[in-house]
Design a protein around this motif. Structure first.
Motif, mmCIF file in Angstrom:
data_model
loop_
_atom_site.group_PDB
_atom_site.id
_atom_site.type_symbol
_atom_site.label_atom_id
_atom_site.label_comp_id
_atom_site.label_asym_id
_atom_site.label_seq_id
_atom_site.Cartn_x
_atom_site.Cartn_y
_atom_site.Cartn_z
ATOM 1 N N ASP A 21 0.818 -1.211 0.000
ATOM 2 C CA ASP A 21 0.000 0.000 0.000
ATOM 3 C C ASP A 21 0.854 1.265 0.000
ATOM 4 O OD1 ASP A 21 -2.351 -1.459 0.098
ATOM 5 O OD2 ASP A 21 -2.331 -1.562 2.289
ATOM 6 N N ASP A 22 2.190 1.105 0.035
ATOM 7 C CA ASP A 22 3.080 2.265 0.089
ATOM 8 C C ASP A 22 2.910 3.128 -1.156
ATOM 9 O OD1 ASP A 22 5.961 3.545 -0.487
ATOM 10 O OD2 ASP A 22 5.787 3.154 1.664
ATOM 11 N N GLU A 23 3.204 4.440 -1.003
ATOM 12 C CA GLU A 23 3.079 5.388 -2.109
ATOM 13 C C GLU A 23 3.927 5.002 -3.315
ATOM 14 O OE1 GLU A 23 4.266 8.786 0.026
ATOM 15 O OE2 GLU A 23 2.279 9.230 0.805
ATOM 16 N N ARG A 24 4.982 4.237 -3.068
ATOM 17 C CA ARG A 24 5.853 3.844 -4.183
ATOM 18 C C ARG A 24 5.123 2.944 -5.190
ATOM 19 N NH1 ARG A 24 8.422 4.285 0.428
ATOM 20 N NH2 ARG A 24 10.517 5.115 0.581
ATOM 21 N N PHE A 25 4.098 2.242 -4.728
ATOM 22 C CA PHE A 25 3.458 1.238 -5.554
ATOM 23 C C PHE A 25 2.068 1.634 -6.041
ATOM 24 C CE2 PHE A 25 5.958 -1.462 -2.394
ATOM 25 C CZ PHE A 25 7.096 -1.445 -3.172
ATOM 26 N N SER A 26 1.492 2.673 -5.480
ATOM 27 C CA SER A 26 0.116 3.029 -5.828
ATOM 28 C C SER A 26 0.102 3.922 -7.054
ATOM 29 C CB SER A 26 -0.565 3.730 -4.656
ATOM 30 O OG SER A 26 0.135 4.898 -4.296
ATOM 31 N N GLY A 27 -0.836 3.699 -7.951
ATOM 32 C CA GLY A 27 -0.979 4.528 -9.131
ATOM 33 C C GLY A 27 -2.220 5.392 -9.047
ATOM 34 N N GLY A 28 -2.135 6.598 -9.594
ATOM 35 C CA GLY A 28 -3.271 7.493 -9.581
ATOM 36 C C GLY A 28 -3.587 8.056 -8.212
ATOM 37 N N ASP A 29 -2.633 7.983 -7.276
ATOM 38 C CA ASP A 29 -2.850 8.464 -5.926
ATOM 39 C C ASP A 29 -2.401 9.920 -5.838
ATOM 40 O OD1 ASP A 29 -3.578 8.275 -3.281
ATOM 41 O OD2 ASP A 29 -1.641 7.494 -2.627
ATOM 42 N N PRO A 30 -3.267 10.851 -5.396
ATOM 43 C CA PRO A 30 -2.857 12.259 -5.340
ATOM 44 C C PRO A 30 -1.725 12.462 -4.339
ATOM 45 C CG PRO A 30 -4.968 11.939 -4.250
ATOM 46 C CD PRO A 30 -4.644 10.657 -4.936
ATOM 47 N N LEU A 31 -0.765 13.290 -4.711
ATOM 48 C CA LEU A 31 0.443 13.412 -3.916
ATOM 49 C C LEU A 31 1.167 14.712 -4.248
ATOM 50 C CD1 LEU A 31 1.947 11.482 -1.913
ATOM 51 C CD2 LEU A 31 3.343 10.755 -3.830
ATOM 52 N N LEU A 32 1.764 15.350 -3.239
ATOM 53 C CA LEU A 32 2.698 16.435 -3.488
ATOM 54 C C LEU A 32 4.055 15.807 -3.760
ATOM 55 C CD1 LEU A 32 3.389 19.483 -3.519
ATOM 56 C CD2 LEU A 32 3.966 19.252 -1.099
ATOM 57 N N LEU A 33 4.575 16.013 -4.946
ATOM 58 C CA LEU A 33 5.827 15.390 -5.361
ATOM 59 C C LEU A 33 6.974 16.362 -5.174
ATOM 60 C CD1 LEU A 33 4.485 13.634 -8.562
ATOM 61 C CD2 LEU A 33 4.979 12.587 -6.351
ATOM 62 N N ILE A 34 8.044 15.875 -4.576
ATOM 63 C CA ILE A 34 9.233 16.661 -4.264
ATOM 64 C C ILE A 34 10.378 16.193 -5.143
ATOM 65 C CG2 ILE A 34 10.853 17.324 -2.447
ATOM 66 C CD1 ILE A 34 8.022 18.291 -1.924
ATOM 67 N N VAL A 35 11.179 17.135 -5.634
ATOM 68 C CA VAL A 35 12.392 16.812 -6.391
ATOM 69 C C VAL A 35 13.577 17.292 -5.570
ATOM 70 C CG1 VAL A 35 13.610 17.046 -8.580
ATOM 71 C CG2 VAL A 35 11.110 17.200 -8.524
ATOM 72 N N ASN A 36 14.507 16.384 -5.256
ATOM 73 C CA ASN A 36 15.669 16.831 -4.484
ATOM 74 C C ASN A 36 16.774 17.270 -5.435
ATOM 75 O OD1 ASN A 36 17.034 14.528 -5.382
ATOM 76 N ND2 ASN A 36 17.048 13.517 -3.383
ATOM 77 N N ASN A 37 17.885 17.710 -4.879
ATOM 78 C CA ASN A 37 18.943 18.288 -5.697
ATOM 79 C C ASN A 37 19.743 17.261 -6.480
ATOM 80 O OD1 ASN A 37 19.056 21.341 -5.260
ATOM 81 N ND2 ASN A 37 18.829 20.582 -3.172
ATOM 82 N N ASP A 38 19.461 15.980 -6.262
ATOM 83 C CA ASP A 38 20.047 14.923 -7.093
ATOM 84 C C ASP A 38 19.069 14.442 -8.152
ATOM 85 O OD1 ASP A 38 22.550 14.837 -5.770
ATOM 86 O OD2 ASP A 38 21.652 13.684 -4.139
ATOM 87 N N ASN A 39 17.940 15.174 -8.311
ATOM 88 C CA ASN A 39 16.944 14.915 -9.355
ATOM 89 C C ASN A 39 16.139 13.637 -9.154
ATOM 90 O OD1 ASN A 39 17.406 17.254 -11.172
ATOM 91 N ND2 ASN A 39 19.462 16.362 -11.286
ATOM 92 N N PHE A 40 16.049 13.177 -7.909
ATOM 93 C CA PHE A 40 15.120 12.109 -7.574
ATOM 94 C C PHE A 40 13.766 12.738 -7.267
ATOM 95 C CE2 PHE A 40 19.178 10.115 -6.725
ATOM 96 C CZ PHE A 40 18.991 8.783 -7.065
ATOM 97 N N VAL A 41 12.701 12.092 -7.694
ATOM 98 C CA VAL A 41 11.346 12.527 -7.384
ATOM 99 C C VAL A 41 10.781 11.632 -6.297
ATOM 100 C CG1 VAL A 41 8.997 12.847 -8.273
ATOM 101 C CG2 VAL A 41 10.968 13.400 -9.714
ATOM 102 N N GLY A 42 10.170 12.239 -5.280
ATOM 103 C CA GLY A 42 9.654 11.459 -4.170
ATOM 104 C C GLY A 42 8.640 12.233 -3.367
ATOM 105 N N SER A 43 8.438 11.801 -2.141
ATOM 106 C CA SER A 43 7.474 12.445 -1.261
ATOM 107 C C SER A 43 8.056 12.523 0.145
ATOM 108 C CB SER A 43 6.159 11.659 -1.242
ATOM 109 O OG SER A 43 6.364 10.364 -0.693
#
Length: 473
Positions: free
Chosen positions: A348-370
């Protein structure tokens, strides 16, 4: 005797005395009667192949979540395993901006306008479309800002057809903005809100076959100072102006940072750096987030339902709102070849769910996450309080009003006059009895609570101090 100080709104622009808010805080979300923690950054994609230059996430008609990331010369579709090139070798001199038009994502960056099919991933030029710096969907039209390099020109497509872009045909047309300067951004929906450098204009559909839109000025002296500062939540449009943070509801413009955070923000960041800003809406919370990038970047959060501010200090390059991408069973198997028992997260983690609303963060190494990891270090500083009218107050212990049981320290700054430096400063840590031994004395005292990295807590509302009156001053 016990004195209780409740943590009010974060309003650092106010004087540090005779106010009910916090003079400083960091890394917590505002709540109606306190604050809650912020999680550490957790990547949900690999790193982009080059520096992030705009992104978006949409849900297609087949209910799949589609994550798109842009670089200076390319567009990519993201998943937890890879960034798949959609188009590379592209030209343009602006940050990517996007709008959804059915199962198409329309992408602009000052170069040829692109359309991305959210089902097939096919990318092509939009037939006859102008170049643009910003784009939105208004009713059944694609609307472009700074069309064909004209900084004050708005142009729109034909009715219900992104590829119909001949002015005068199928209701397609254009409108030069004769006042207000550069078109900084456009918000879409039932009507459009055009945010210029010095003006806000409402774009309303009339249905006239010749001139299908009417343009009405909402504000003649307020506009956006940064194109990246504009974000939309339903019918609310947030932006940063020369006067500070603002919100437009389609009929008027209201300041939301005046005498609260505006002065603090402009003191910290030079106006010449504001083109680096990103603004995004957290779709799970009623929060607009303004990002100033850096290895210790800043995120100014505004909860419009609570009318409260907060600030985060993070390794952050950008933020954008949208939906997480779908993850296939094949991709899960490739990530964890040892089987389901080796997966360190719930399915059920955010990494695996599709279409789930989320504020997405980009760090300075260009990874996208939450921000979904363990709690990060947080702090809260109260204003100065005169706990005993006209006299010095002595303190011997404190108790946080919250559910943390460890990882909390308090620092008291007591002084005889508000303009003095600290006269007595003492720090104490939370012990097993829920008390924090601390010794300090002075007429005016402020308290700072610090929560350690990974400390476990879910809410913090204030602090109680054990006090006794001292000698007169």
């Amino acid at each position: 005797m016990t004195a209780r100080t409740i943590f009010g709104a974060y309003e650092p622009d106010k004087p540090a005395y005779l106010q009910d808010g916090l003079t400083d805080m960091g890394n917590a979300y505002p709540r109606a009667n306190g604050y809650s923690p912020v999680g550490a950054f957790g990547a949900i994609t690999p790193a982009l192949p080059a520096n992030f230059n705009g992104g978006v996430a949409y849900v297609a008609s087949d209910l799949s979540g589609v994550l798109i990331g842009g670089t200076e010369d390319g567009l990519y579709r993201g998943s937890v395993t890879a960034w798949t090139p959609l188009a590379t070798g592209l030209s343009g001199n602006n940050r990517w901006a996007f709008t959804q038009f059915g199962d198409l994502a329309i992408a602009v960056n000052g170069g040829p306008t692109k359309k991305i099919d959210l089902i097939t991933n096919a990318v092509a030029d939009v037939t006859g479309a102008p170049t643009a710096a910003c784009v939105a969907t208004v009713r059944d039209f694609v609307v472009y800002g700074q069309a064909d390099g004209n900084a004050a020109l708005v142009q729109w497509s034909g009715f219900n057809n992104a590829d119909s872009n001949v002015p005068g045909a199928n209701q397609a047309g254009y409108q030069p903005m004769l006042a207000g300067g550069v078109v900084m951004g456009i918000a879409g929906g039932e009507y459009g809100i055009i945010v210029q450098r010095g003006r806000i204009v409402r774009m309303s559909y009339t249905g006239d076959s010749t001139v299908p839109f009417q343009f009405d000025e909402i504000s003649s002296n307020i506009g956006a100072i940064s194109r990246g500062s504009i974000a939309q939540a339903d019918k609310l449009v947030f932006f940063l102006s020369d006067k500070g943070f603002m919100v437009c509801d389609g009929t008027g413009v209201k300041p939301i940072g005046h005498e609260r955070v505006d002065a603090t923000f402009f003191k910290r960041f030079q106006r010449s750096t504001l083109d680096q800003m990103y603004c995004a809406i957290d779709p799970r919370k009623n929060i607009a987030a303004w990002v100033m990038p850096g290895n210790t970047g800043a995120v100014f959060l505004y909860d419009w339902a609570l009318d409260r501010w907060a600030v985060l200090s993070l390794d952050i390059a950008a933020a954008f709102s949208g939906f997480t991408a779908n993850l296939t069973l094949e991709e899960i198997d490739a990530l964890y070849p040892g089987g389901i028992d080796t997966i360190p997260y719930s399915l059920d983690d955010e990494r695996f769910s599709g279409g789930d609303p989320l504020l997405l963060i980009v760090n300075n190494d260009n990874f996208v996450g939450s921000l979904s990891g363990a709690n990060i270090a947080a702090w809260f500083t109260t204003p100065f309080v005169e706990y005993t009218q006209g006299r010095e107050t002595r303190f011997r212990e404190a108790r946080p009003i919250g559910d943390a049981v460890s990882g909390v320290t308090i620092t008291l700054d007591s002084r005889a006059r508000l303009g003095d430096g600290p006269a007595t400063t003492s720090t104490g840590a939370l012990n097993a009895t829920g008390r924090m031994p601390v010794r300090s004395a002075g007429r005016y005292t402020k308290a700072r609570l610090d929560f350690a990295d990974s400390a476990v807590w879910t809410f913090q509302q204030g602090v109680e101090l054990e006090k006794a009156a001292g000698r007169k001053r």
